[in-house]
Scaffold this active site. Structure first.
Site, mmCIF file in Angstrom:
data_model
loop_
_atom_site.group_PDB
_atom_site.id
_atom_site.type_symbol
_atom_site.label_atom_id
_atom_site.label_comp_id
_atom_site.label_asym_id
_atom_site.label_seq_id
_atom_site.Cartn_x
_atom_site.Cartn_y
_atom_site.Cartn_z
ATOM 1 N N ASP A 1 -0.922 3.830 4.212
ATOM 2 C CA ASP A 1 -1.088 3.582 2.787
ATOM 3 C C ASP A 1 0.087 4.242 2.046
ATOM 4 O O ASP A 1 0.785 5.094 2.607
ATOM 5 C CB ASP A 1 -2.431 4.174 2.362
ATOM 6 C CG ASP A 1 -2.631 4.226 0.869
ATOM 7 O OD1 ASP A 1 -2.354 3.219 0.204
ATOM 8 O OD2 ASP A 1 -3.052 5.287 0.375
ATOM 9 N N PHE A 2 0.287 3.885 0.776
ATOM 10 C CA PHE A 2 1.362 4.513 0.002
ATOM 11 C C PHE A 2 0.806 5.593 -0.928
ATOM 12 O O PHE A 2 0.965 6.776 -0.670
ATOM 13 C CB PHE A 2 2.161 3.469 -0.794
ATOM 14 C CG PHE A 2 3.368 4.068 -1.464
ATOM 15 C CD1 PHE A 2 4.512 4.335 -0.740
ATOM 16 C CD2 PHE A 2 3.362 4.389 -2.818
ATOM 17 C CE1 PHE A 2 5.632 4.915 -1.335
ATOM 18 C CE2 PHE A 2 4.458 4.961 -3.432
ATOM 19 C CZ PHE A 2 5.604 5.226 -2.682
ATOM 20 N N ASP A 3 0.115 5.203 -1.998
ATOM 21 C CA ASP A 3 -0.362 6.175 -2.986
ATOM 22 C C ASP A 3 -1.433 7.078 -2.389
ATOM 23 O O ASP A 3 -2.462 6.603 -1.900
ATOM 24 C CB ASP A 3 -0.931 5.444 -4.207
ATOM 25 C CG ASP A 3 0.152 4.724 -4.989
ATOM 26 O OD1 ASP A 3 0.823 5.369 -5.791
ATOM 27 O OD2 ASP A 3 0.322 3.506 -4.768
ATOM 28 N N ASP B 1 -6.161 7.290 2.200
ATOM 29 C CA ASP B 1 -6.821 8.339 1.428
ATOM 30 C C ASP B 1 -7.919 7.833 0.505
ATOM 31 O O ASP B 1 -8.605 8.642 -0.126
ATOM 32 C CB ASP B 1 -5.786 9.064 0.562
ATOM 33 C CG ASP B 1 -5.372 8.225 -0.641
ATOM 34 O OD1 ASP B 1 -5.518 8.703 -1.784
ATOM 35 O OD2 ASP B 1 -4.941 7.079 -0.450
#
Length: 306
Positions: A58-60, A244
């Site tokens: 994932d990024f954020d 997350d």
């Protein structure tokens, strides 16, 4: 469930982080021990056959810290050095995000970074794809319902008396409503969930809740679909996925589906007290993006020839 703990200061800079490709074994960081048997099998498979491994991220909240203004989100400063060390050793690194791929590429600093030929960004949950090897973006036509939602959303927020801290994020193939800046973020989130779900349904969209954000997007777009399709495309022999947020649960389910098909997998949670659902299902819990970076560096060190 248990989690991996690390006494290293999560904000400290590793002394060799910016020279990850040349770091010797004397600076290798230890790998965490997964708390489940399936997780240990996934990690063992990754270490034994890295050339067949897919690393999904994932990024954020995973590569980038969560910030009040998502436009200001940037990857952890040591993320790209860690990825440039790891990517050449595995079949593929896939950054899977709800953001447009060009935004994730810019905010991640991925374009032009050496060693990232095996990296792809699956933006809009896989609807658009950026390949580091070519710099090209491929994408189908957008869902028409997104334009309808975009036009109605400001008026709806006015009618329901949304807190002035509530803001709209334009995501191209989706629209997100953030409540993190509201006076009471959780109350604003819950108050908007129903009206936004109704608005999305009228336009053939669905609502995906996240960490103080409600995203309106076309059905069939999620990180699990993106991860499964990419794993099958490259013939992955093992998969690691780190996330997350609630939007990462479909990717967790995809790893579990792959496990049931005989493909080992490792589930990593970029630790957050806001989303206990991921902690409870993860094989390894790390301390946010700094912990993810340490894990990537440890994997790269373990996979590089001595």
């Amino acid at each position: 469930m248990g989690s991996h703990t690390d006494s290293t200061d999560p904000n400290a800079t590793h002394p060799n982080a910016t020279h990850s490709n040349t770091a010797g074994p004397n600076v290798a960081e230890p790998l965490p021990t997964p708390v489940t048997r399936a997780g240990r099998e996934g990690l063992d498979a990754l270490l034994a056959r890295p050339g067949k491994a897919l690393i999904g991220l994932d990024f954020d909240g995973t590569l980038s810290p969560i910030v009040p203004d998502p436009e200001q989100a940037r990857a952890h400063p040591e993320a790209v050095p860690a990825l440039t060390a790891l990517a050449p050793e595995v079949a593929s690194v896939a950054v899977i995000t709800g953001r447009p791929p060009e935004v994730a590429v810019r905010n991640g600093g991925f374009a032009g970074a050496p060693g990232l030929d095996h990296l792809v960004v699956l933006g809009h949950y896989g609807a658009e794809r950026w390949d580091a090897a070519t710099g090209d973006i491929t994408a189908p036509a957008p869902h028409p319902g997104v334009a309808g939602v975009r036009a109605e959303l400001p008026g709806l927020l006015d009618r329901v008396g949304a807190d002035e801290g509530v803001r709209i994020e334009e995501k191209g193939r989706a629209v997100a409503v953030h409540t993190r800046r509201a006076a009471d973020p959780r109350a604003a989130f819950e108050a908007l969930r129903g009206p936004l779900t109704d608005l999305a349904a009228r336009h053939g969209l669905v609502v995906e809740p996240g960490r103080m954000v409600l995203e309106l997007r076309p059905p069939g777009m999620d990180k699990g679909v993106a991860l499964l399709e990419h794993a099958r495309e490259i013939g992955a022999g093992c998969v690691l996925y780190a996330g997350d947020d609630l939007g990462d649960l479909p990717a967790y389910a995809a790893v579990e589906e792959l496990r049931s098909d005989g493909v080992p997998g490792l589930l990593v949670c970029s630790g957050s007290d806001e989303v206990p659902e991921l902690r409870e299902r993860a094989d390894v819990v790390v301390d946010g993006p700094a912990g993810v970076v340490r894990l990537l560096r440890a994997l790269a060190s373990s996979l590089r020839p001595a």
